[in-house]
Design a protein around this motif. Sequence first.
Motif, mmCIF file in Angstrom:
data_model
loop_
_atom_site.group_PDB
_atom_site.id
_atom_site.type_symbol
_atom_site.label_atom_id
_atom_site.label_comp_id
_atom_site.label_asym_id
_atom_site.label_seq_id
_atom_site.Cartn_x
_atom_site.Cartn_y
_atom_site.Cartn_z
ATOM 1 N N ASP A 83 0.855 -1.179 0.000
ATOM 2 C CA ASP A 83 0.000 0.000 0.000
ATOM 3 C C ASP A 83 0.892 1.230 0.000
ATOM 4 O O ASP A 83 1.762 1.373 0.861
ATOM 5 C CB ASP A 83 -0.886 -0.017 1.248
ATOM 6 N N ILE A 84 0.701 2.093 -0.959
ATOM 7 C CA ILE A 84 1.553 3.275 -1.107
ATOM 8 C C ILE A 84 1.451 4.223 0.087
ATOM 9 O O ILE A 84 2.324 5.044 0.318
ATOM 10 C CB ILE A 84 1.257 3.998 -2.432
ATOM 11 N N ASN A 85 0.403 4.099 0.875
ATOM 12 C CA ASN A 85 0.226 4.972 2.030
ATOM 13 C C ASN A 85 1.010 4.531 3.263
ATOM 14 O O ASN A 85 1.078 5.266 4.245
ATOM 15 C CB ASN A 85 -1.256 5.096 2.380
ATOM 16 N N LEU A 86 1.607 3.344 3.223
ATOM 17 C CA LEU A 86 2.413 2.890 4.356
ATOM 18 C C LEU A 86 3.723 3.671 4.412
ATOM 19 O O LEU A 86 4.282 4.045 3.386
ATOM 20 C CB LEU A 86 2.741 1.397 4.217
ATOM 21 N N LYS A 87 4.212 3.859 5.603
ATOM 22 C CA LYS A 87 5.512 4.495 5.778
ATOM 23 C C LYS A 87 6.604 3.506 5.384
ATOM 24 O O LYS A 87 6.438 2.286 5.510
ATOM 25 C CB LYS A 87 5.708 4.925 7.227
ATOM 26 N N PHE A 88 7.714 4.040 4.942
ATOM 27 C CA PHE A 88 8.846 3.219 4.517
ATOM 28 C C PHE A 88 9.262 2.242 5.619
ATOM 29 O O PHE A 88 9.492 1.064 5.356
ATOM 30 C CB PHE A 88 10.013 4.125 4.114
ATOM 31 N N THR A 89 9.347 2.724 6.844
ATOM 32 C CA THR A 89 9.765 1.859 7.950
ATOM 33 C C THR A 89 8.780 0.707 8.154
ATOM 34 O O THR A 89 9.194 -0.406 8.473
ATOM 35 C CB THR A 89 9.921 2.669 9.257
ATOM 36 N N GLU A 90 7.490 0.958 7.941
ATOM 37 C CA GLU A 90 6.487 -0.102 8.054
ATOM 38 C C GLU A 90 6.660 -1.130 6.944
ATOM 39 O O GLU A 90 6.512 -2.342 7.166
ATOM 40 C CB GLU A 90 5.075 0.478 7.985
ATOM 41 N N ILE A 91 6.976 -0.644 5.745
ATOM 42 C CA ILE A 91 7.184 -1.546 4.612
ATOM 43 C C ILE A 91 8.377 -2.453 4.864
ATOM 44 O O ILE A 91 8.314 -3.662 4.648
ATOM 45 C CB ILE A 91 7.356 -0.746 3.309
ATOM 46 N N VAL A 92 9.463 -1.875 5.345
ATOM 47 C CA VAL A 92 10.661 -2.671 5.636
ATOM 48 C C VAL A 92 10.355 -3.709 6.705
ATOM 49 O O VAL A 92 10.757 -4.867 6.590
ATOM 50 C CB VAL A 92 11.844 -1.760 6.042
ATOM 51 N N GLN A 93 9.613 -3.327 7.721
ATOM 52 C CA GLN A 93 9.240 -4.257 8.784
ATOM 53 C C GLN A 93 8.393 -5.408 8.226
ATOM 54 O O GLN A 93 8.632 -6.574 8.538
ATOM 55 C CB GLN A 93 8.480 -3.519 9.883
ATOM 56 N N LYS A 94 7.403 -5.085 7.389
ATOM 57 C CA LYS A 94 6.565 -6.123 6.780
ATOM 58 C C LYS A 94 7.395 -7.031 5.865
ATOM 59 O O LYS A 94 7.190 -8.242 5.824
ATOM 60 C CB LYS A 94 5.422 -5.499 5.990
ATOM 61 N N LEU A 95 8.317 -6.441 5.134
ATOM 62 C CA LEU A 95 9.194 -7.209 4.256
ATOM 63 C C LEU A 95 10.003 -8.220 5.055
ATOM 64 O O LEU A 95 10.047 -9.406 4.728
ATOM 65 C CB LEU A 95 10.124 -6.255 3.494
ATOM 66 N N LYS A 96 10.618 -7.749 6.110
ATOM 67 C CA LYS A 96 11.487 -8.615 6.910
ATOM 68 C C LYS A 96 10.711 -9.677 7.687
ATOM 69 O O LYS A 96 11.275 -10.708 8.041
ATOM 70 C CB LYS A 96 12.343 -7.772 7.848
ATOM 71 N N SER A 97 9.431 -9.444 7.923
ATOM 72 C CA SER A 97 8.629 -10.447 8.628
ATOM 73 C C SER A 97 7.730 -11.253 7.667
ATOM 74 O O SER A 97 6.794 -11.926 8.096
ATOM 75 C CB SER A 97 7.794 -9.790 9.732
ATOM 76 N N ASN A 98 8.039 -11.162 6.374
ATOM 77 C CA ASN A 98 7.341 -11.951 5.344
ATOM 78 C C ASN A 98 5.838 -11.697 5.305
ATOM 79 O O ASN A 98 5.046 -12.625 5.148
ATOM 80 C CB ASN A 98 7.602 -13.448 5.522
ATOM 81 N N LYS A 99 5.424 -10.439 5.403
ATOM 82 C CA LYS A 99 4.001 -10.106 5.435
ATOM 83 C C LYS A 99 3.567 -9.250 4.252
ATOM 84 O O LYS A 99 2.632 -8.471 4.368
ATOM 85 C CB LYS A 99 3.657 -9.424 6.752
ATOM 86 N N LEU A 100 4.221 -9.418 3.117
ATOM 87 C CA LEU A 100 3.813 -8.704 1.906
ATOM 88 C C LEU A 100 3.223 -9.690 0.909
ATOM 89 O O LEU A 100 3.597 -10.855 0.874
ATOM 90 C CB LEU A 100 5.001 -7.967 1.287
#
Length: 117
Positions: A83-100
Amino acid sequence: MVASIPIQNKGEDPCISEVFAKSKWFAIVDEETISFEKNTNKDGINVANWLYDLGVTHIVTNKIGKPTYDKLKEMDISCLGVDINLKFTEIVQKLKSNKLNKIDEKGSIISKSCEHK
């Protein structure tokens, strides 16, 4: 895993770019570091080749064109939606926890959960 995220500007919490291939910058994220690479390409296929040469195994974007998607798939680079509205730090966190979620060839998000290890 080495992931690439198109961003509009570099900094502590950059904005996600709405246009993958024409993004000004790409954040390169691995398990321990985040670096920023200036995009001098303006074509999706050239961006795909460049990211491949950088060792990227996953890209994270809100949408992607079919020719670029096909090229990335051919290179065995996974496309993950965000979601383009997520903050970068949230995206990185989701990426690292396999939630994308994975993106399909039409550029839409198709999986409800994705294990992108």
